[in-house]
Design a protein around this motif. Structure first.
Motif, short mmCIF file in Angstrom:
data_model
loop_
_atom_site.label_atom_id
_atom_site.label_comp_id
_atom_site.label_asym_id
_atom_site.label_seq_id
_atom_site.Cartn_x
_atom_site.Cartn_y
_atom_site.Cartn_z
N LEU A 86 49.32 67.98 34.16
CA LEU A 86 49.55 69.41 34.39
C LEU A 86 48.22 70.13 34.57
CD1 LEU A 86 52.30 69.85 31.65
CD2 LEU A 86 52.64 69.60 34.12
N CYS A 87 48.27 71.34 35.05
CA CYS A 87 47.07 72.12 35.38
C CYS A 87 46.12 72.32 34.21
CB CYS A 87 47.45 73.50 35.90
SG CYS A 87 48.46 73.46 37.36
N ASN A 88 46.65 72.52 33.03
CA ASN A 88 45.85 72.97 31.90
C ASN A 88 45.31 71.84 31.02
OD1 ASN A 88 48.29 72.16 31.02
ND2 ASN A 88 48.89 74.11 30.12
N GLY A 89 45.22 70.63 31.56
CA GLY A 89 44.73 69.51 30.77
C GLY A 89 45.80 68.91 29.88
N ASP A 90 47.05 69.29 30.12
CA ASP A 90 48.18 68.73 29.39
C ASP A 90 48.92 67.76 30.30
OD1 ASP A 90 47.57 70.34 27.20
OD2 ASP A 90 48.90 71.96 27.87
N VAL A 150 38.79 72.26 37.21
CA VAL A 150 37.39 72.01 36.88
C VAL A 150 36.89 73.08 35.93
CG1 VAL A 150 35.05 71.97 37.82
CG2 VAL A 150 36.88 70.75 38.98
N GLY A 151 37.21 74.35 36.20
CA GLY A 151 36.78 75.44 35.34
C GLY A 151 37.30 75.29 33.93
N GLU A 152 38.59 74.91 33.80
CA GLU A 152 39.15 74.73 32.48
C GLU A 152 38.50 73.58 31.74
OE1 GLU A 152 43.35 74.45 32.86
OE2 GLU A 152 43.58 76.60 33.16
N ARG A 153 38.23 72.50 32.45
CA ARG A 153 37.59 71.36 31.79
C ARG A 153 36.18 71.73 31.32
NH1 ARG A 153 39.64 67.01 36.00
NH2 ARG A 153 41.68 66.71 35.16
N LEU A 154 35.45 72.45 32.15
CA LEU A 154 34.10 72.86 31.75
C LEU A 154 34.18 73.78 30.55
CD1 LEU A 154 32.40 73.48 35.21
CD2 LEU A 154 31.95 71.61 33.63
N PHE A 155 35.16 74.70 30.56
CA PHE A 155 35.29 75.64 29.47
C PHE A 155 35.63 74.91 28.17
CE2 PHE A 155 35.86 79.63 27.51
CZ PHE A 155 36.94 79.52 26.66
N LYS A 156 36.52 73.92 28.24
CA LYS A 156 36.95 73.20 27.05
C LYS A 156 35.85 72.30 26.49
CE LYS A 156 41.85 73.11 28.04
NZ LYS A 156 43.01 72.30 28.39
N THR A 157 35.03 71.72 27.36
CA THR A 157 34.03 70.77 26.89
C THR A 157 32.65 71.41 26.74
OG1 THR A 157 33.54 70.06 29.15
CG2 THR A 157 35.21 68.81 27.92
#
Length: 171
Positions: free
Chosen positions: A120-124, A163-170
């Motif tokens: 899914l889009c949000n890393g889920d 990509v933006g969400e992954r960068l934000f999470k990590t």
């Protein structure tokens, strides 16, 4: 003779569970799936991550759920799910991970397991898992195929957002 043949083909080609289906929308994880009306819900988890369902005769078990992936890595999530199945005694005979989807199936004694997952889009991720008797394979294969086609994210994904969400999470 040809008319009798066509009548027999039509009679036996009518799929089991061809009745009404309903759409389950999971807003917590952002996915939807069509479910057969003949499978009433047996469990509604308190955390709203999915459902457990079964037909009236309890011959099959269907679980639909969302999960958080560690660092949004679908490939590792796929390996983890197959490892869980193997540790439960399932002999995996088919597996395919292609981009944002996973499918695998296997057997354990007299039962068949089929698992389908989508990133899914949000890393889920969203999954369904169904197991049923080998003797009822033709009855349930049509159900599995419709479940596979209908499991979808409810949000459109863009690579920039992921990509933006992954960068934000990590980061």
């Amino acid at each position: 003779m040809r008319l009798k043949f066509l009548a027999m083909v039509f009679l036996f080609a009518t799929p089991a569970f061809s009745g009404d289906w309903w759409t389950y929308d999971n807003t917590r994880f952002g996915y939807s799936i069509e479910l057969p009306e003949e499978f009433p819900v047996t469990i509604y988890p308190d955390n709203n991550d999915g459902l457990a369902l079964a037909p009236a005769d309890r011959s099959a078990k269907l679980v639909v759920f969302g999960t958080h992936m560690l660092k949004g890595d679908f490939s590792n999530q796929a390996k983890f799910r197959m490892g869980l199945a193997r540790s439960d005694g399932w002999q995996i005979s088919y597996s395919k991970v292609a981009g944002r989807t996973l499918s695998f199936s296997g057997t354990r004694r007299d039962r068949i397991l089929y698992v389908r997952g989508i990133s899914l889009c949000n890393g889920d991720a969203a999954f369904f898992q169904m197991d049923y008797p080998k003797t009822d394979m033709h009855r349930y294969d049509v159900v599995v195929m419709r479940l596979v086609r209908s499991l979808k994210p409810t949000e459109k994904c863009s690579s920039n957002r992921q990509v933006g969400e992954r960068l934000f999470k990590t980061g």
